[in-house]
Enzyme design. Sequence first.
Site, PDB file in Angstrom:
ATOM      1  N   PRO A   2       0.831  -1.203   0.000  1.00 46.14           N
ATOM      2  CG  PRO A   2      -0.816  -1.589   1.598  1.00 46.14           C
ATOM      3  CD  PRO A   2       0.507  -2.098   1.110  1.00 46.14           C
ATOM      4  CD  GLU A   3       3.027   2.695  -4.421  1.00 44.21           C
ATOM      5  OE1 GLU A   3       3.134   3.857  -4.874  1.00 44.21           O
ATOM      6  OE2 GLU A   3       3.242   1.683  -5.107  1.00 44.21           O
ATOM      7  CG  HIS A  92      -2.651 -14.942   7.163  1.00 45.03           C
ATOM      8  ND1 HIS A  92      -1.551 -15.677   7.564  1.00 45.03           N
ATOM      9  CD2 HIS A  92      -3.166 -15.576   6.081  1.00 45.03           C
ATOM     10  CE1 HIS A  92      -1.395 -16.712   6.749  1.00 45.03           C
ATOM     11  NE2 HIS A  92      -2.355 -16.671   5.838  1.00 45.03           N
ATOM     12  NE  ARG A 111       5.970 -11.390   1.480  1.00 43.47           N
ATOM     13  CZ  ARG A 111       6.862 -10.982   0.580  1.00 43.47           C
ATOM     14  NH1 ARG A 111       6.479 -10.168  -0.391  1.00 43.47           N
ATOM     15  NH2 ARG A 111       8.115 -11.365   0.642  1.00 43.47           N
TER      16      ARG A 111
END
Length: 275
Positions: A2-3, A92, A111
């Site tokens: 995400p930016e 997760h 991750r």
Amino acid sequence: MPELPEVETIKRGLEKKVIGKKITGATVNLPKIINRSPAEFTRLLKNTIIKKVARRAKILMLTLSNGHTLGIHLKISGRLLYLKKNSPVEKHTHVIFDLNNGHQIRFWDLRRFGYVKLMRSEEAVKELKLDEFGPEPLTKEFTLDIFKNLLNQRKNSRIKPLLMDQGFVAGIGNIYADEILFYARVHPLRPAGELSARETKDIFNGTKKILTTAVQKKGTTVDLYVDLSGRAGNYVNYLKAYGCEDKPCVRCGARIQRIKIGSRSAHFCPRCQKQ
């Protein structure tokens, strides 16, 4: 990852949903994600009110009523979701914040590179290293003259990695660097010191225009990103370079190429963006 547009989208969603809400409890399923013991983390959070939500670069900050701040970084694969308490908890999901309105804020990260840090508010700048970031590109303070000065300080840097350098300008990553340079017709390997005045202005204008539009479209989903409600970002439908390898350029018809720059890649039109 995400930016700026994706994190800004989540920030705006949180502002609408959680300001003024009380955190009644928290569950930590993966202790390494947080910066305190789970017991201390949950104790400090219990019965605090969320007073403010802010963003700096790609970091979210929730200011709490007890003088503490939550700093949240999604890193490569993180998600922040606002769901009803009775919604199924997905694998997760590493941290859950219970709210007094029957909803939860859930931090999900496939991750496990992201983090949730709880700190005293006066220590947030140091703890989150906020003073190491460059200017915010969508603010009025970020002007063409400032951008020119920044480029002059990094004349030997290749422009694509430079745009992604968080100490240069905050919030731009792989996706939007490709799109900005395509807009400006600048090759990703061009040294900053070789840019013409027109190219510099076009990169600056492209940064403002593309990031603004991407925020309006709720970000870009090319992998795992979703907004606070679990919806994909719509700017993926407007991409002209990133992820478009072997597709025809929308301007000239040449095939978009992909090259490696260090450990990252760059997508560009070999005809429109000559080196």
